[in-house]
Design a protein around this motif. Structure first.
Motif, short mmCIF file in Angstrom:
data_model
loop_
_atom_site.label_atom_id
_atom_site.label_comp_id
_atom_site.label_asym_id
_atom_site.label_seq_id
_atom_site.Cartn_x
_atom_site.Cartn_y
_atom_site.Cartn_z
N PHE A 59 0.69 -1.20 0.01
CA PHE A 59 0.09 -0.07 -0.03
C PHE A 59 1.00 1.13 -0.13
N ARG A 60 2.11 1.08 0.21
CA ARG A 60 3.15 2.26 0.18
C ARG A 60 3.32 2.56 -1.49
N MET A 243 -12.48 -11.85 -6.01
CA MET A 243 -13.80 -11.93 -5.53
C MET A 243 -14.55 -10.78 -5.12
N PRO A 244 -14.04 -9.71 -4.63
CA PRO A 244 -14.68 -8.51 -4.18
C PRO A 244 -15.39 -7.91 -5.31
N ARG A 245 -14.91 -8.10 -6.81
CA ARG A 245 -15.72 -7.58 -7.73
C ARG A 245 -17.01 -8.38 -8.31
N ARG A 356 -14.33 -3.56 3.60
CA ARG A 356 -13.55 -4.17 4.50
C ARG A 356 -12.85 -5.43 3.82
N PHE A 357 -13.82 -6.27 3.15
CA PHE A 357 -13.05 -7.28 2.47
C PHE A 357 -12.19 -6.98 1.37
N GLY A 362 -6.28 -6.05 -0.60
CA GLY A 362 -5.62 -5.13 -1.67
C GLY A 362 -5.98 -4.35 -2.53
N TYR A 363 -7.36 -4.38 -2.39
CA TYR A 363 -7.98 -3.57 -3.62
C TYR A 363 -8.56 -2.12 -3.12
N ASP A 364 -8.48 -1.29 -4.01
CA ASP A 364 -9.11 0.23 -3.71
C ASP A 364 -10.57 0.01 -4.07
N TRP A 365 -11.50 0.46 -3.29
CA TRP A 365 -13.05 0.57 -3.35
C TRP A 365 -13.47 1.05 -5.12
N ASP A 366 -12.87 1.91 -5.71
CA ASP A 366 -13.19 2.55 -6.92
C ASP A 366 -12.68 1.75 -8.06
N GLU A 367 -11.73 0.74 -7.82
CA GLU A 367 -11.64 -0.10 -8.94
C GLU A 367 -12.46 -1.30 -8.74
N ILE A 368 -12.94 -1.79 -7.40
CA ILE A 368 -13.89 -2.76 -7.37
C ILE A 368 -15.25 -2.32 -8.00
#
Length: 386
Positions: A59-60, A243-245, A356-357, A362-368
């Motif tokens: 995340f850095r 999986m988040p997508r 949260r998941f 390791g994913y940002d919300w806007d890309e999901i």
């Protein structure tokens, strides 16, 4: 006194060795043989420690480099665990041999070394069934122990190969499910396109069947994660394979169908059991995965938006869905205010959990969600922005 000291030393190292062996046997059973949503203590500690350490570093970095770094972890965790099992088994048996070395063994002159190194060397060659023969047990107890160690080595290698095959089969299935959603959502996160994909000549075709299959696929993916928890840590670089997508598309599709479609014109579709089943199953699977990762109560990474900004983002997405549905000649609810309230309530029910998941993986919300671009990550070759 000397005899008692030798007895105590022998007993201590024997008990220590047996303890290590018992831990490995239990971990192999819990990780490979027993489906319970978590690996054994060794595997679970290894997986979570390596993931958290790498994720903190990732995340850095820029988004593209983060995904590439995290993508390395999953394939490395399995061989690392097998190597750790082998090392601990060799150490456990070596501790049993150590206080009996060289008294209960025949050691050739060229193999002479310190008792512990000799015990570790003999344990390693026996476990891997190399057996050079320069050190050999002559006491009955040590011969039987060596036979047990050789059998343990063969069993571990066989189980590890089987485990690797089943894990990669489950990963293949997971990617296939994600790609199925991806293509129907116009190669992105376009839920309106997913719904319109099944709309022809004024009516929906096979939408309920597709949602029923998606429900079954999600349930099968849950079982795959229960049987092989290491799957959590396989991080696809292409976001649409994650999986988040998949969760977002499933839950958002149900929300849009139930809130945006004209309930009079498409009453059967809006109230179809397969829509409710997919929504309920998606939320259940998401909760189960959060529980297995112990994320239920953990605060997600702080989001840089207020409640007003969150509501505005949802409203923008709602308006976008309504517009795209109308462009596909799908009738929407005439009462826009009621439709918006229903949509907002649905998003409130699951977005925090999914965020949260997604963040943990390791994913940002806007890309999901594709909030900034519905076709985000449609191209698998994610290029670093110039």
């Amino acid at each position: 006194l000397v005899t008692r000291h030798c007895f105590m030393q022998t007993a201590f190292f024997t008990v220590l060795g047996l303890s290590i062996l018992s831990l490995v046997v239990y971990d192999v059973y819990a990780t490979i043989l027993h489906a319970r949503a978590r690996s054994g203590p060794i595997g679970e500690t290894l997986n979570r420690s390596v993931w958290r350490l790498t994720r903190g570093l990732a995340f850095r970095l820029s988004r593209t480099r983060r995904h590439r770094l995290l993508n390395i972890i999953g394939p490395l965790l399995q061989p690392l665990l097998i190597i750790l099992f082998i090392a601990l088994l060799a150490l456990g048996f070596a501790l049993i041999y150590y206080p009996r070395m060289p008294a209960d063994f025949t050691v050739r002159a060229e193999a002479a070394s310190s008792p512990f190194m000799a015990a570790l060397y003999f344990s390693g060659t026996t476990l891997t069934t190399v057996g050079y023969g320069d050190i050999a047990p002559h006491a009955t107890g040590m011969r039987l122990t060596a036979l047990l160690e050789a059998a343990s080595g063969l069993a571990l290698i066989s189980l590890s190969i089987t485990y690797l095959i089943t894990v990669y089969s489950a990963l293949e299935r997971k990617r296939a499910v994600a790609i199925s959603f991806y293509h129907q959502a116009e190669e992105g996160a376009n839920v309106a396109a997913f719904i319109a994909h099944h709309f022809v000549a004024g009516r929906f075709y096979s939408l309920e069947v597709t949602l029923r299959i998606a429900t079954r696929d999600l349930q099968e993916l849950l079982e795959s994660h229960v049987e092989h928890p290491v799957i959590h840590y396989f991080h696809p670089v292409a976001v649409h394979k994650s999986m988040p997508r998949v969760f977002f598309l499933a839950l958002e599709t149900c929300a849009v169908i139930r809130s945006c479609l004209d309930t009079d014109e498409y009453a059967e579709t809006c109230n179809h059991p397969d829509v409710r089943n997919l929504e309920a199953s998606s939320r259940h699977v998401l909760r189960e995965l959060l529980s297995s990762l112990e994320l239920e109560r953990r605060a997600a990474r702080r989001r840089k938006e207020t409640a007003f900004e969150e509501s505005r983002r949802w409203k923008h997405r709602f308006a976008q869905n309504m517009r795209l549905l109308k462009e596909a000649n799908i009738k929407t609810r005439p009462d826009t205010a009621a439709a918006w309230e229903f949509y907002r309530a649905r998003r409130e029910e699951w977005e925090a959990q999914l965020h949260r998941f997604s963040n943990y993986l390791g994913y940002d919300w806007d890309e999901i969600t594709g909030d900034s671009d519905l076709r985000y990550a449609a191209d698998e070759a994610m290029q670093e922005p110039g």
